[in-house]
Scaffold this motif. Structure first.
Motif, PDB file in Angstrom:
ATOM      1  N   VAL A  45      57.391  37.014  52.642  1.00 34.11           N
ATOM      2  CA  VAL A  45      57.560  35.591  52.945  1.00 34.11           C
ATOM      3  C   VAL A  45      58.666  35.409  53.991  1.00 34.11           C
ATOM      4  O   VAL A  45      58.514  34.630  54.942  1.00 34.11           O
ATOM      5  CB  VAL A  45      57.846  34.770  51.668  1.00 34.11           C
ATOM      6  N   ALA A  46      59.757  36.143  53.859  1.00 31.39           N
ATOM      7  CA  ALA A  46      60.832  36.079  54.853  1.00 31.39           C
ATOM      8  C   ALA A  46      60.310  36.514  56.225  1.00 31.39           C
ATOM      9  O   ALA A  46      60.661  35.914  57.248  1.00 31.39           O
ATOM     10  CB  ALA A  46      62.014  36.949  54.426  1.00 31.39           C
ATOM     11  N   GLN A  47      59.475  37.533  56.244  1.00 31.38           N
ATOM     12  CA  GLN A  47      58.906  38.008  57.507  1.00 31.38           C
ATOM     13  C   GLN A  47      58.025  36.936  58.152  1.00 31.38           C
ATOM     14  O   GLN A  47      58.120  36.694  59.362  1.00 31.38           O
ATOM     15  CB  GLN A  47      58.091  39.280  57.271  1.00 31.38           C
ATOM     16  N   ILE A  48      57.202  36.270  57.373  1.00 29.00           N
ATOM     17  CA  ILE A  48      56.339  35.212  57.912  1.00 29.00           C
ATOM     18  C   ILE A  48      57.194  34.096  58.514  1.00 29.00           C
ATOM     19  O   ILE A  48      56.937  33.630  59.630  1.00 29.00           O
ATOM     20  CB  ILE A  48      55.425  34.623  56.819  1.00 29.00           C
ATOM     21  N   ILE A  49      58.212  33.672  57.783  1.00 23.91           N
ATOM     22  CA  ILE A  49      59.080  32.596  58.271  1.00 23.91           C
ATOM     23  C   ILE A  49      59.709  32.989  59.603  1.00 23.91           C
ATOM     24  O   ILE A  49      59.734  32.200  60.557  1.00 23.91           O
ATOM     25  CB  ILE A  49      60.156  32.248  57.226  1.00 23.91           C
ATOM     26  N   GLN A  50      60.206  34.222  59.703  1.00 21.65           N
ATOM     27  CA  GLN A  50      60.833  34.673  60.946  1.00 21.65           C
ATOM     28  C   GLN A  50      59.837  34.692  62.100  1.00 21.65           C
ATOM     29  O   GLN A  50      60.176  34.328  63.233  1.00 21.65           O
ATOM     30  CB  GLN A  50      61.454  36.057  60.749  1.00 21.65           C
ATOM     31  N   HIS A  51      58.611  35.100  61.827  1.00 26.81           N
ATOM     32  CA  HIS A  51      57.571  35.114  62.857  1.00 26.81           C
ATOM     33  C   HIS A  51      57.324  33.692  63.376  1.00 26.81           C
ATOM     34  O   HIS A  51      57.286  33.461  64.585  1.00 26.81           O
ATOM     35  CB  HIS A  51      56.281  35.710  62.274  1.00 26.81           C
ATOM     36  N   GLU A  52      57.189  32.753  62.450  1.00 29.73           N
ATOM     37  CA  GLU A  52      56.913  31.372  62.852  1.00 29.73           C
ATOM     38  C   GLU A  52      58.114  30.734  63.556  1.00 29.73           C
ATOM     39  O   GLU A  52      57.946  29.959  64.501  1.00 29.73           O
ATOM     40  CB  GLU A  52      56.470  30.537  61.651  1.00 29.73           C
ATOM     41  N   LEU A  53      59.323  31.071  63.120  1.00 32.57           N
ATOM     42  CA  LEU A  53      60.521  30.554  63.798  1.00 32.57           C
ATOM     43  C   LEU A  53      60.645  31.114  65.211  1.00 32.57           C
ATOM     44  O   LEU A  53      61.136  30.427  66.107  1.00 32.57           O
ATOM     45  CB  LEU A  53      61.776  30.818  62.982  1.00 32.57           C
ATOM     46  N   ALA A  54      60.199  32.345  65.408  1.00 37.77           N
ATOM     47  CA  ALA A  54      60.180  32.901  66.764  1.00 37.77           C
ATOM     48  C   ALA A  54      59.277  32.041  67.647  1.00 37.77           C
ATOM     49  O   ALA A  54      59.617  31.751  68.813  1.00 37.77           O
ATOM     50  CB  ALA A  54      59.713  34.349  66.745  1.00 37.77           C
ATOM     51  N   HIS A  55      58.141  31.609  67.111  1.00 38.20           N
ATOM     52  CA  HIS A  55      57.266  30.687  67.864  1.00 38.20           C
ATOM     53  C   HIS A  55      58.030  29.431  68.256  1.00 38.20           C
ATOM     54  O   HIS A  55      57.944  28.980  69.407  1.00 38.20           O
ATOM     55  CB  HIS A  55      56.049  30.276  67.015  1.00 38.20           C
ATOM     56  N   CYS A  56      58.764  28.847  67.327  1.00 34.43           N
ATOM     57  CA  CYS A  56      59.519  27.618  67.611  1.00 34.43           C
ATOM     58  C   CYS A  56      60.533  27.820  68.732  1.00 34.43           C
ATOM     59  O   CYS A  56      60.832  26.893  69.480  1.00 34.43           O
ATOM     60  CB  CYS A  56      60.241  27.133  66.354  1.00 34.43           C
ATOM     61  N   ASP A  57      61.041  29.038  68.848  1.00 33.79           N
ATOM     62  CA  ASP A  57      62.031  29.360  69.880  1.00 33.79           C
ATOM     63  C   ASP A  57      61.384  29.835  71.173  1.00 33.79           C
ATOM     64  O   ASP A  57      62.083  30.229  72.110  1.00 33.79           O
ATOM     65  CB  ASP A  57      63.004  30.405  69.347  1.00 33.79           C
ATOM     66  N   GLY A  58      60.053  29.854  71.220  1.00 29.06           N
ATOM     67  CA  GLY A  58      59.351  30.290  72.413  1.00 29.06           C
ATOM     68  C   GLY A  58      59.322  31.791  72.602  1.00 29.06           C
ATOM     69  O   GLY A  58      59.070  32.287  73.694  1.00 29.06           O
ATOM     70  N   VAL A  59      59.564  32.537  71.513  1.00 22.89           N
ATOM     71  CA  VAL A  59      59.583  33.991  71.572  1.00 22.89           C
ATOM     72  C   VAL A  59      58.242  34.535  71.090  1.00 22.89           C
ATOM     73  O   VAL A  59      57.809  34.242  69.977  1.00 22.89           O
ATOM     74  CB  VAL A  59      60.732  34.562  70.689  1.00 22.89           C
ATOM     75  N   LEU A  60      57.587  35.301  71.944  1.00 21.77           N
ATOM     76  CA  LEU A  60      56.323  35.940  71.571  1.00 21.77           C
ATOM     77  C   LEU A  60      56.616  37.331  71.049  1.00 21.77           C
ATOM     78  O   LEU A  60      57.463  38.036  71.590  1.00 21.77           O
ATOM     79  CB  LEU A  60      55.389  36.032  72.764  1.00 21.77           C
ATOM     80  N   ILE A  61      55.909  37.722  69.995  1.00 21.76           N
ATOM     81  CA  ILE A  61      56.116  39.080  69.489  1.00 21.76           C
ATOM     82  C   ILE A  61      55.478  40.067  70.440  1.00 21.76           C
ATOM     83  O   ILE A  61      54.641  39.728  71.238  1.00 21.76           O
ATOM     84  CB  ILE A  61      55.550  39.279  68.065  1.00 21.76           C
TER      85      ILE A  61
END
Length: 136
Positions: free
Chosen positions: A120-136
């Motif tokens: 769950v922590a990993q999912i949140i971090q992935h989605e927050l990266a989207h909010c910051d404009g960061v693509l994995i």
């Protein structure tokens, strides 16, 4: 309303603005779009449906949890992983933390601070990266 998944990388690299109560329809659209993609997705950020607002939704077991204006305030247990994304083809490496504390508002804009671990922590971090404009 179910919205199409945004795949334009230039759009996805833009930083999201803070959400306000005027963005309630975006919250509903995220809920509808996540439900429509439940077999292949466990989280979404508003920019994935074409809206540059700081709103995410995360599937936590059977419950989809909306987080408005989320911010990680503490993180520990760094590790490397690979992740996929509906907006991007293939999988890519990502740096994540096993334990995070997040300050956010719920769908009714009530404030919360909560700790998350593991997937769950990993999912949140992935989605927050989207909010910051960061693509994995």
């Amino acid at each position: 309303m179910i919205r199409p998944i945004e795949k334009d990388q230039l759009f996805l690299q833009q930083k999201a603005a803070l959400a306000t109560p005027a963005d309630r329809q975006v919250i509903q659209d995220l809920q509808d779009t996540l439900a429509a993609n439940a077999t292949r997705c466990v989280g979404m950020a508003a920019n994935m449906i074409g809206v540059l607002k700081r709103i995410i939704i995360v599937q936590m077991g059977p419950l989809p949890v909306v987080m408005v204006n989320p911010q990680i305030t503490k993180a520990s247990g760094q590790y490397q992983t690979t992740e996929g994304c509906l907006s991007l083809d293939g999988e890519r490496p990502a740096k994540r933390y096993d334990h995070i504390t997040v300050r956010y508002q719920d769908a009714q804009f009530r404030p919360h601070t909560q700790q998350f671990t593991g997937f769950v922590a990993q999912i949140i971090q992935h989605e927050l990266a989207h909010c910051d404009g960061v693509l994995i």
